[in-house]
Scaffold this motif. Structure first.
Motif, PDB file in Angstrom:
ATOM      1  N   GLU A  30      66.558 145.073  54.131  1.00 11.83           N
ATOM      2  CA  GLU A  30      66.429 144.212  52.950  1.00 11.83           C
ATOM      3  C   GLU A  30      67.224 144.759  51.761  1.00 11.83           C
ATOM      4  O   GLU A  30      67.843 144.002  51.007  1.00 11.83           O
ATOM      5  N   ILE A  31      67.200 146.080  51.605  1.00 13.61           N
ATOM      6  CA  ILE A  31      67.969 146.708  50.530  1.00 13.61           C
ATOM      7  C   ILE A  31      69.460 146.448  50.729  1.00 13.61           C
ATOM      8  O   ILE A  31      70.171 146.076  49.791  1.00 13.61           O
ATOM      9  N   ALA A  32      69.921 146.625  51.947  1.00 12.48           N
ATOM     10  CA  ALA A  32      71.339 146.386  52.247  1.00 12.48           C
ATOM     11  C   ALA A  32      71.726 144.953  51.911  1.00 12.48           C
ATOM     12  O   ALA A  32      72.770 144.713  51.276  1.00 12.48           O
ATOM     13  N   GLU A  33      70.903 144.012  52.314  1.00  9.94           N
ATOM     14  CA  GLU A  33      71.201 142.599  52.043  1.00  9.94           C
ATOM     15  C   GLU A  33      71.187 142.302  50.551  1.00  9.94           C
ATOM     16  O   GLU A  33      72.061 141.606  50.039  1.00  9.94           O
ATOM     17  N   GLU A  34      70.210 142.844  49.843  1.00  5.92           N
ATOM     18  CA  GLU A  34      70.064 142.555  48.412  1.00  5.92           C
ATOM     19  C   GLU A  34      71.189 143.171  47.583  1.00  5.92           C
ATOM     20  O   GLU A  34      71.604 142.605  46.578  1.00  5.92           O
ATOM     21  N   LEU A  35      71.692 144.326  48.020  1.00  3.41           N
ATOM     22  CA  LEU A  35      72.757 145.011  47.278  1.00  3.41           C
ATOM     23  C   LEU A  35      74.151 144.739  47.852  1.00  3.41           C
ATOM     24  O   LEU A  35      75.134 145.289  47.353  1.00  3.41           O
ATOM     25  N   PHE A  36      74.211 143.909  48.893  1.00  5.03           N
ATOM     26  CA  PHE A  36      75.490 143.551  49.524  1.00  5.03           C
ATOM     27  C   PHE A  36      76.256 144.772  50.023  1.00  5.03           C
ATOM     28  O   PHE A  36      77.457 144.929  49.775  1.00  5.03           O
ATOM     29  N   VAL A  37      75.532 145.656  50.709  1.00 12.06           N
ATOM     30  CA  VAL A  37      76.132 146.829  51.342  1.00 12.06           C
ATOM     31  C   VAL A  37      75.700 146.856  52.800  1.00 12.06           C
ATOM     32  O   VAL A  37      74.806 146.111  53.207  1.00 12.06           O
TER      33      VAL A  37
END
Length: 79
Positions: A30-37
């Motif tokens: 979820e963090i990756a998706e939210e920060l576009f990384v």
């Protein structure tokens, strides 16, 4: 209780963003998706935070971050 000795200036802006999301129960995907990384980048930030805050797990990370005043939590359940 052990004394926390960390260099706060060494926590990057991006790591601080990750820390806020972790405090709001976001997982690495979820963090990756939210920060576009990528997932790997988000995972790397988590590992770096564990090391810099000198803790073993996410619960310790959030506790130490709170004690150091690094978290900006609101009463809502989302960041």
């Amino acid at each position: 209780m052990k004394t926390i000795n960390t260099n706060l200036h060494k926590i990057s802006r991006r790591e601080n963003q990750v820390l806020q999301l972790i405090a709001y129960e976001r997982n690495t995907k979820e963090i990756a998706e939210e920060l576009f990384v990528s997932y790997e980048t988000a995972h790397s930030h988590r590992k770096s935070l564990l090391k810099k805050l000198k803790v073993k797990n996410t619960a310790g990370m959030v506790r130490v971050a709170y004690e150091l005043g690094l978290l900006k939590l609101s009463m809502s359940t989302s960041a």
